[in-house]
Enzyme design. Sequence first.
Site, PDB file in Angstrom:
ATOM      1  N   GLU A  20      -0.168  -1.209   5.765  1.00 31.71           N
ATOM      2  CA  GLU A  20       0.935  -0.752   6.616  1.00 31.71           C
ATOM      3  C   GLU A  20       0.890   0.740   6.875  1.00 31.71           C
ATOM      4  O   GLU A  20       1.227   1.207   7.967  1.00 31.71           O
ATOM      5  CB  GLU A  20       2.274  -1.134   5.979  1.00 31.71           C
ATOM      6  CG  GLU A  20       3.488  -0.953   6.914  1.00 31.71           C
ATOM      7  CD  GLU A  20       4.083   0.444   6.939  1.00 31.71           C
ATOM      8  OE1 GLU A  20       4.856   0.732   7.874  1.00 31.71           O
ATOM      9  OE2 GLU A  20       3.780   1.268   6.050  1.00 31.71           O
ATOM     10  N   ASP A  45       0.848  -1.195   0.000  1.00 29.44           N
ATOM     11  CA  ASP A  45       0.000   0.000   0.000  1.00 29.44           C
ATOM     12  C   ASP A  45       0.882   1.243   0.000  1.00 29.44           C
ATOM     13  O   ASP A  45       2.013   1.233   0.478  1.00 29.44           O
ATOM     14  CB  ASP A  45      -0.964   0.004   1.198  1.00 29.44           C
ATOM     15  CG  ASP A  45      -0.263  -0.129   2.544  1.00 29.44           C
ATOM     16  OD1 ASP A  45       0.715  -0.891   2.645  1.00 29.44           O
ATOM     17  OD2 ASP A  45      -0.681   0.557   3.501  1.00 29.44           O
TER      18      ASP A  45
HETATM   19 ZN   LIG Z   1       6.560   2.245   4.188  1.00 25.20          ZN
END
Ligand SMILES: [Zn+2]
Length: 397
Positions: free
Chosen positions: A146, A81
């Site tokens: 994340e 992401d």
């Molecule tokens: Zn990162």
Amino acid sequence: MKKLAKRIMQLAEKYQDYTALNLSKLIKIKSLSQDEGKVNLELKRQMEEAGFDEVRIDGLGNVIGRIGHGKKILAIDGHMDTVDFGRLDNWDFHPLCGEIKEGFVHGRGTVDQEGGPAAFVTSGRILKELGFDKDWTIYFTGTVMEEDCDGLCWKYLYEEEGIHPDMAISTEPTNLNIYRGHRGRMEMKVSFKGISSHGSAPERGKNAIYMASRAALEIEKLNEHLAVDEFLGKGSITISEFKSGSPSLCAVADFASLHLDRRLTWGETKESAVAEIKEIIKDMEAEVEVLHYEETAYTGLRYGMEKYYPTWKIDESEAVVQKGVETYEQLFDKKPMVDKWTFSTNGVTINGYYKVPMIGFGPGNEVLAHAPNEKVPTDHLVKASAFYALFAFLLED
Ligand SMILES: [Zn+2]
């Protein structure tokens, strides 16, 4: 340069265009947190094309590629992401262009951090080509969510998928240095309860804003006195939001809250950080809580964790750092810089919670993370792909 290191470097160089093109394909797919479905299908395809032994997508949406079937496990991790573009007029090129020119791959996510996964796909191809047969299983993980909740993906991999690595490498950008830790962080909320009364007679009530303000000034002082670690730096605390409420704008406020962003250095824990706040509010009608993250992954699964992301640091003498240094020296004929990240990574769970020995080694300069004009040198991609492959070969059976 040792013979194997030389061979691996030659292959990494031979695959330079392949690696850059794989990264370009990933960059062209927008992949914000909780929306990594398309990019992860492309990563899965690339792993399959590279000849990985097994590739699958788990319930949270992480791509798990495997090479080898040995008893010990090395995990090589990169999150898929990215953050959003920000103001487009700050960019000299389109963030999704994925253009390869003048020795760089351009676009959002090239540094933070799809460059790492593009490089590890090539390292997998090299491992297969050289017939990797150590008593180790290498898991290459393209992980999710994340940017919003670092470490959550590894809570899933560790607890739900049962992947318990003996060692790990994070491919977050390190500018090709070896990193061995970073500060932790946590988010807390302090809520204050007052008693409202008519604004014309404030003495009858108890104003929650005054209470919260006194606490706020103490928190400002607390920040000056937090612990310092020689390697990781100082702990810090700041108030990121102040809210209040009252029954009317002509009444004493009966509610207030502070949102706290706490950065934790070595030796500071959830317990110690909460205790500091409790000490400040002990004579007030107030309470402190550690917040919780829970969101829906692109697969539809709801999953979460406490917003406590522990500090981690690996001693320079530990095997995983030594192995990283040895790999670096064999490939590049010089000593690496061993340092730390400024930002936080999946290391908060991989090492912070689960104590898996871990280092970071990744392409790209972290100053371009979350910034406009993000681009990664193709030379970094080549060197990172050689690094991951040689690291695996240098593991002891
Ligand atoms: Zn990162």
